[in-house]
Write a protein that holds these residues in place. Structure first.
Motif: not given
Length: 117
Positions: A1-8, A34-36, A81-84, A111-114
């Protein structure tokens, strides 16, 4: 599962502290299988700067103005994000307008969100 990391991030020249925050999150996600996707990685940031400069040149030739660099980065991150498959929110995401926008877009496209705590 490809996961985009989002933060400040909040800085055009990303600090070591910010890079380490994202790198540590990527390590945790990778250890969980996961594949970050880390948007603070040097290769991604250099891609953004290079592609922005190329677009800026093209726009100058056409007589059109490009959005500022921050807007360009955010738009490019939305495309990523469209690739995640999911987005992982870092604890500081609520203090970042960009991370809030990424979350809203991720939710809009299903997308799934966690959240990483």
């Amino acid at each position: 599962m490809k996961v985009y990391i989002s933060g400040k991030i909040g800085e055009e020249d990303i600090s070591d502290a910010t890079r380490n925050k994202f790198l540590n999150a990527a390590k945790v996600l990778a250890a969980e299988g996961y594949e970050p996707f880390n948007p603070s990685e040097t290769i991604w940031v250099e891609h953004l700067k290079t592609s922005y400069a190329r677009e800026e040149h093209i726009q100058a030739l056409l007589g059109k103005q490009l959005p500022d660099f921050y807007a360009y980065c955010l738009l490019t991150d939305m495309l990523a994000l469209t690739k995640m498959d999911a987005i992982c929110m870092l604890p500081d995401w609520e203090s970042s307008p960009g991370a809030k926008a990424e979350l809203a877009f991720a939710q809009a496209i299903g997308l799934k969100v966690f959240e990483l705590t």
